[in-house]
Design a protein around this motif. Structure first.
Motif, PDB file in Angstrom:
ATOM      1  N   LEU A  50       0.543  15.109  82.804  1.00 49.28           N
ATOM      2  CA  LEU A  50       0.925  15.975  84.652  1.00 49.28           C
ATOM      3  C   LEU A  50       0.982  14.693  85.200  1.00 49.28           C
ATOM      4  CD1 LEU A  50       2.001  18.562  86.084  1.00 49.28           C
ATOM      5  CD2 LEU A  50      -0.673  18.443  86.211  1.00 49.28           C
ATOM      6  N   ARG A  51       0.593  13.629  84.959  1.00 53.19           N
ATOM      7  CA  ARG A  51       1.313  13.002  86.204  1.00 53.19           C
ATOM      8  C   ARG A  51       2.427  12.242  85.653  1.00 53.19           C
ATOM      9  NH1 ARG A  51      -3.635  10.971  85.454  1.00 53.19           N
ATOM     10  NH2 ARG A  51      -3.177   8.901  84.327  1.00 53.19           N
ATOM     11  N   LYS A  52       2.791  12.144  84.075  1.00 54.47           N
ATOM     12  CA  LYS A  52       3.604  11.338  84.082  1.00 54.47           C
ATOM     13  C   LYS A  52       5.009  12.334  83.648  1.00 54.47           C
ATOM     14  CE  LYS A  52       1.763   8.815  81.012  1.00 54.47           C
ATOM     15  NZ  LYS A  52       1.591   7.706  78.967  1.00 54.47           N
ATOM     16  N   PHE A  53       4.671  13.793  83.358  1.00 55.46           N
ATOM     17  CA  PHE A  53       5.839  15.089  83.698  1.00 55.46           C
ATOM     18  C   PHE A  53       6.208  14.916  84.788  1.00 55.46           C
ATOM     19  CE2 PHE A  53       7.413  19.186  85.514  1.00 55.46           C
ATOM     20  CZ  PHE A  53       8.252  19.211  84.570  1.00 55.46           C
ATOM     21  N   LEU A  54       4.698  14.749  86.245  1.00 55.30           N
ATOM     22  CA  LEU A  54       5.735  14.538  87.932  1.00 55.30           C
ATOM     23  C   LEU A  54       6.386  13.399  88.849  1.00 55.30           C
ATOM     24  CD1 LEU A  54       2.006  16.142  89.025  1.00 55.30           C
ATOM     25  CD2 LEU A  54       4.602  17.489  89.060  1.00 55.30           C
ATOM     26  N   GLY A  55       5.892  12.396  87.593  1.00 54.49           N
ATOM     27  CA  GLY A  55       6.176  10.988  87.770  1.00 54.49           C
ATOM     28  C   GLY A  55       7.661  11.149  87.279  1.00 54.49           C
ATOM     29  N   SER A  56       7.786  11.709  85.907  1.00 54.67           N
ATOM     30  CA  SER A  56       9.726  11.552  84.898  1.00 54.67           C
ATOM     31  C   SER A  56      10.480  12.285  86.211  1.00 54.67           C
ATOM     32  CB  SER A  56       9.629  12.298  84.415  1.00 54.67           C
ATOM     33  OG  SER A  56       8.941  11.191  83.146  1.00 54.67           O
ATOM     34  N   ILE A  57       9.684  13.279  86.883  1.00 54.71           N
ATOM     35  CA  ILE A  57      10.074  14.004  88.007  1.00 54.71           C
ATOM     36  C   ILE A  57      10.802  13.011  89.502  1.00 54.71           C
ATOM     37  CG2 ILE A  57      11.179  15.947  89.458  1.00 54.71           C
ATOM     38  CD1 ILE A  57       9.870  17.365  87.001  1.00 54.71           C
ATOM     39  N   ALA A  58       9.370  12.895  90.084  1.00 56.40           N
ATOM     40  CA  ALA A  58       9.999  11.800  90.887  1.00 56.40           C
ATOM     41  C   ALA A  58      10.292  10.773  90.996  1.00 56.40           C
ATOM     42  CB  ALA A  58       8.571  11.245  91.537  1.00 56.40           C
ATOM     43  N   VAL A  59      11.233  10.027  89.857  1.00 51.68           N
ATOM     44  CA  VAL A  59      11.479   8.978  89.267  1.00 51.68           C
ATOM     45  C   VAL A  59      13.234   9.500  89.353  1.00 51.68           C
ATOM     46  CG1 VAL A  59      12.619   7.020  87.662  1.00 51.68           C
ATOM     47  CG2 VAL A  59       9.566   7.686  88.769  1.00 51.68           C
ATOM     48  N   MET A  60      13.294  10.401  88.741  1.00 51.71           N
ATOM     49  CA  MET A  60      14.964  10.576  88.644  1.00 51.71           C
ATOM     50  C   MET A  60      15.704  11.058  90.520  1.00 51.71           C
ATOM     51  SD  MET A  60      15.513  10.422  85.818  1.00 51.71           S
ATOM     52  CE  MET A  60      17.320  11.232  85.238  1.00 51.71           C
ATOM     53  N   ALA A  61      14.117  11.488  91.203  1.00 49.49           N
ATOM     54  CA  ALA A  61      14.452  12.096  91.988  1.00 49.49           C
ATOM     55  C   ALA A  61      14.975  11.351  92.956  1.00 49.49           C
ATOM     56  CB  ALA A  61      13.489  13.336  92.881  1.00 49.49           C
ATOM     57  N   VAL A  62      14.588  10.184  93.280  1.00 46.12           N
ATOM     58  CA  VAL A  62      14.057   8.806  93.463  1.00 46.12           C
ATOM     59  C   VAL A  62      15.842   8.086  93.668  1.00 46.12           C
ATOM     60  CG1 VAL A  62      13.606   6.485  94.034  1.00 46.12           C
ATOM     61  CG2 VAL A  62      12.009   8.333  94.249  1.00 46.12           C
ATOM     62  N   LEU A  63      15.980   7.987  92.234  1.00 47.09           N
ATOM     63  CA  LEU A  63      16.992   7.596  91.416  1.00 47.09           C
ATOM     64  C   LEU A  63      18.377   8.752  91.809  1.00 47.09           C
ATOM     65  CD1 LEU A  63      17.965   5.683  89.738  1.00 47.09           C
ATOM     66  CD2 LEU A  63      18.227   6.529  87.565  1.00 47.09           C
ATOM     67  N   PHE A  64      18.893   9.653  92.031  1.00 45.89           N
ATOM     68  CA  PHE A  64      19.651  10.315  92.802  1.00 45.89           C
ATOM     69  C   PHE A  64      19.570  10.015  93.608  1.00 45.89           C
ATOM     70  CE2 PHE A  64      18.996  13.097  88.745  1.00 45.89           C
ATOM     71  CZ  PHE A  64      19.791  12.851  88.086  1.00 45.89           C
ATOM     72  N   ALA A  65      18.781  10.132  95.020  1.00 46.46           N
ATOM     73  CA  ALA A  65      19.370   9.649  96.048  1.00 46.46           C
ATOM     74  C   ALA A  65      19.416   8.178  96.227  1.00 46.46           C
ATOM     75  CB  ALA A  65      17.597  10.362  97.471  1.00 46.46           C
ATOM     76  N   TRP A  66      18.961   7.385  95.342  1.00 37.70           N
ATOM     77  CA  TRP A  66      19.183   6.054  95.640  1.00 37.70           C
ATOM     78  C   TRP A  66      20.382   5.888  95.274  1.00 37.70           C
ATOM     79  CZ3 TRP A  66      16.296   1.843  97.045  1.00 37.70           C
ATOM     80  CH2 TRP A  66      16.721   0.163  96.978  1.00 37.70           C
ATOM     81  N   ILE A  67      21.475   6.163  94.637  1.00 36.82           N
ATOM     82  CA  ILE A  67      22.597   6.260  94.494  1.00 36.82           C
ATOM     83  C   ILE A  67      23.722   6.820  95.073  1.00 36.82           C
ATOM     84  CG2 ILE A  67      24.543   7.058  92.261  1.00 36.82           C
ATOM     85  CD1 ILE A  67      22.751   7.140  90.229  1.00 36.82           C
ATOM     86  N   TRP A  68      23.392   8.183  95.623  1.00 33.87           N
ATOM     87  CA  TRP A  68      23.681   8.725  96.277  1.00 33.87           C
ATOM     88  C   TRP A  68      24.176   8.613  97.783  1.00 33.87           C
ATOM     89  CZ3 TRP A  68      22.649  10.770 101.843  1.00 33.87           C
ATOM     90  CH2 TRP A  68      23.815  11.503 102.601  1.00 33.87           C
ATOM     91  N   ALA A  69      22.842   7.231  98.401  1.00 33.08           N
ATOM     92  CA  ALA A  69      22.856   6.933  99.568  1.00 33.08           C
ATOM     93  C   ALA A  69      24.084   5.490  99.586  1.00 33.08           C
ATOM     94  CB  ALA A  69      21.910   6.693 100.208  1.00 33.08           C
ATOM     95  N   PHE A  70      24.008   4.757  98.212  1.00 31.44           N
ATOM     96  CA  PHE A  70      24.788   3.595  97.859  1.00 31.44           C
ATOM     97  C   PHE A  70      25.550   3.791  97.461  1.00 31.44           C
ATOM     98  CE2 PHE A  70      20.285   2.771  99.091  1.00 31.44           C
ATOM     99  CZ  PHE A  70      19.809   1.893 100.031  1.00 31.44           C
ATOM    100  N   THR A  71      26.198   4.822  97.030  1.00 34.94           N
ATOM    101  CA  THR A  71      27.261   5.642  96.933  1.00 34.94           C
ATOM    102  C   THR A  71      28.305   5.664  98.470  1.00 34.94           C
ATOM    103  OG1 THR A  71      26.865   7.367  95.954  1.00 34.94           O
ATOM    104  CG2 THR A  71      27.227   5.533  93.803  1.00 34.94           C
ATOM    105  N   SER A  72      27.770   6.649  99.186  1.00 36.53           N
ATOM    106  CA  SER A  72      28.130   6.828 100.464  1.00 36.53           C
ATOM    107  C   SER A  72      28.458   5.277 101.459  1.00 36.53           C
ATOM    108  CB  SER A  72      27.448   7.433 100.515  1.00 36.53           C
ATOM    109  OG  SER A  72      25.980   7.243 100.971  1.00 36.53           O
ATOM    110  N   LEU A  73      27.588   4.587 101.343  1.00 38.95           N
ATOM    111  CA  LEU A  73      27.751   3.233 101.696  1.00 38.95           C
ATOM    112  C   LEU A  73      29.054   2.578 101.513  1.00 38.95           C
ATOM    113  CD1 LEU A  73      23.942   2.013 102.464  1.00 38.95           C
ATOM    114  CD2 LEU A  73      25.234   3.244 104.314  1.00 38.95           C
ATOM    115  N   TYR A  74      29.379   2.770 100.025  1.00 42.17           N
ATOM    116  CA  TYR A  74      30.406   1.579  99.480  1.00 42.17           C
ATOM    117  C   TYR A  74      31.531   1.838 100.722  1.00 42.17           C
ATOM    118  CZ  TYR A  74      33.353   0.233  95.748  1.00 42.17           C
ATOM    119  OH  TYR A  74      34.686  -0.643  95.154  1.00 42.17           O
TER     120      TYR A  74
END
Length: 83
Positions: free
Chosen positions: A15-39
C-alpha cells in the motif's frame, strides 16, 4: 493503572508503494506544469533555456527523495509468540 498500549499500526509495504507511486506522479505532473508555464517568462537565449531545463529536469528529484525512502521501508516482522 493505564491501559496497555497497542503496537503502532504500519501501512503495509504494498500500500505504501502504491500510494507513493501516485504521489510521485502527482508531484511530477505539478512540477512539469509549473515550470513549463514559467518558460514563457524566460529571455529568448538558448543558454538560459539550457540551464533552466537541465536544472529543473534534475530538480524534481529533491522533493521526491523523502517520499521514495518512505516507500522503500520494510515491514516490521510480526512478534508472534516470543517471550
Amino acid at each position: 493503572m493505564s491501559a496497555p498500549q497497542s503496537p503502532a499500526r504500519m501501512i503495509p509495504a504494498r500500500l505504501r508503494k502504491f500510494l507513493g507511486s501516485i504521489a510521485v506522479m502527482a508531484v511530477l505532473f505539478a512540477w512539469i506544469w509549473a515550470f513549463t508555464s514559467l518558460y514563457d517568462r524566460l529571455p529568448s537565449n538558448r543558454f538560459v533555456h539550457l540551464i533552466y531545463f537541465v536544472a529543473l529536469g534534475m530538480g524534481w528529484i529533491l522533493p521526491v527523495i523523502p517520499l521514495i525512502s518512505w516507500m522503500g521501508k520494510a515491514d516490521k516482522p510480526l512478534d508472534v509468540g516470543q517471550r
